[in-house]
Design an enzyme around this catalytic site. Structure first.
Site, PDB file in Angstrom:
ATOM      1  CG  HIS A 121      -1.742   1.171   1.438  1.00  9.48           C
ATOM      2  ND1 HIS A 121      -3.017   1.292   0.932  1.00  9.48           N
ATOM      3  CD2 HIS A 121      -1.497   2.330   2.121  1.00  9.48           C
ATOM      4  CE1 HIS A 121      -3.516   2.464   1.284  1.00  9.48           C
ATOM      5  NE2 HIS A 121      -2.618   3.106   2.008  1.00  9.48           N
ATOM      6  CD  GLU A 122       2.013   3.331   3.749  1.00 10.02           C
ATOM      7  OE1 GLU A 122       2.128   4.417   3.135  1.00 10.02           O
ATOM      8  OE2 GLU A 122       1.118   3.128   4.587  1.00 10.02           O
ATOM      9  CG  HIS A 125       0.005   6.053  -0.540  1.00  8.23           C
ATOM     10  ND1 HIS A 125      -1.134   6.660  -1.028  1.00  8.23           N
ATOM     11  CD2 HIS A 125      -0.347   5.530   0.670  1.00  8.23           C
ATOM     12  CE1 HIS A 125      -2.120   6.517  -0.166  1.00  8.23           C
ATOM     13  NE2 HIS A 125      -1.674   5.825   0.867  1.00  8.23           N
ATOM     14  CD  GLU A 184      -4.694   6.273   2.588  1.00  9.23           C
ATOM     15  OE1 GLU A 184      -4.465   5.090   2.897  1.00  9.23           O
ATOM     16  OE2 GLU A 184      -3.803   7.142   2.537  1.00  9.23           O
TER      17      GLU A 184
END
Length: 243
Positions: A121-122, A125, A184
């Site tokens: 997920h990071e 981003h 997100e």
């Protein structure tokens, strides 16, 4: 006529501010500028938050992050990641290819696959350039509100401060926070695809968020920058079904 002019000014300002919520809106800062901001913030965090001395946590983060970066086609030597000592179940990504995971998050993401859901997920981003988008959104909102305040001041509008305050809250809750929530959910989608490409079971993202849902108390979703856990779980189920 005067009231119509004032309303026109307000509506035009709101429309301009709404542009920052567009997924394909322009960024107002360069990639280099945002990376420099991220590196400065990373240095500040390193000075303020102690590094974890749990070697098992750091080794697990090393193993998972390298595997994900390889699957993403990234050169891991250009990235830095660190476990920080904090009980908060949190993780973050900063422009400049920096990823931090708090020890509290390591406790909840107890398997490599669950940790891959967090780190993927990071990484997503950063690959999606969300840092520049968020900085640009904030800058655009501040510029728009400043223009509106100047316009109201030039017309000597009564209640100018109250109007500006109300619109500021509207921008925060109606534009910037939903914009963050969209980022997100996009990072969830990209991160789960990355997990799958790296050979991790994407269903671990569901078990991780179920744990997070039990471990955290949440504000109402419209007041947060992140989706509520139930919203997130439903979205992840749909993402996994489409893999």
């Amino acid at each position: 006529m005067r009231s119509m002019t004032i309303r026109s000014t307000i509506f035009a300002s709101i429309a301009a501010l709404g542009l920052v919520a567009c997924d394909d809106g322009p960024t107002l800062v360069s990639e280099q500028q945002v990376a420099q901001m991220g590196l400065q913030e990373w240095n500040a965090i390193q000075q303020q938050v102690p590094v974890s001395n749990n070697a098992a946590y750091q080794n697990r983060l090393d193993r998972v992050t390298r595997r994900l970066l390889d699957a993403a086609g990234e050169n891991s030597s250009r990235w830095r990641w660190q476990v920080f000592q904090s009980p908060e179940p949190n993780a973050f990504a900063l422009p400049g290819n920096r990823i931090g995971v708090f020890s509290g998050m390591m406790q909840i993401a107890s398997t490599d696959a669950e940790l891959a859901a967090v780190v993927g997920h990071e990484i997503a981003h950063l690959q999606a350039n969300h840092g520049a988008e968020r900085v640009s959104a904030q800058m655009a909102s501040e510029i728009g509100l400043s223009v509106l305040d100047a316009a109201l001041g030039a017309r000597e509008v009564a209640g100018r401060e109250q109007i500006g305050s109300a619109l500021g809250m509207g921008v925060q809750y109606g534009v910037l926070l939903p914009y963050s929530r969209r980022n997100e959910l996009e990072a969830d989608r990209l991160g789960i695809a990355l997990m799958d490409a790296a050979g991790y079971d994407p269903r671990a993202a569901l078990t991780f968020w179920e744990k997070m849902s039990r471990a955290s108390s949440r504000s109402p979703e419209f007041l947060t920058t992140h989706p509520a856990p139930n919203t997130r779980i439903q979205q992840i189920e749909a993402i996994i079904a489409d893999l």
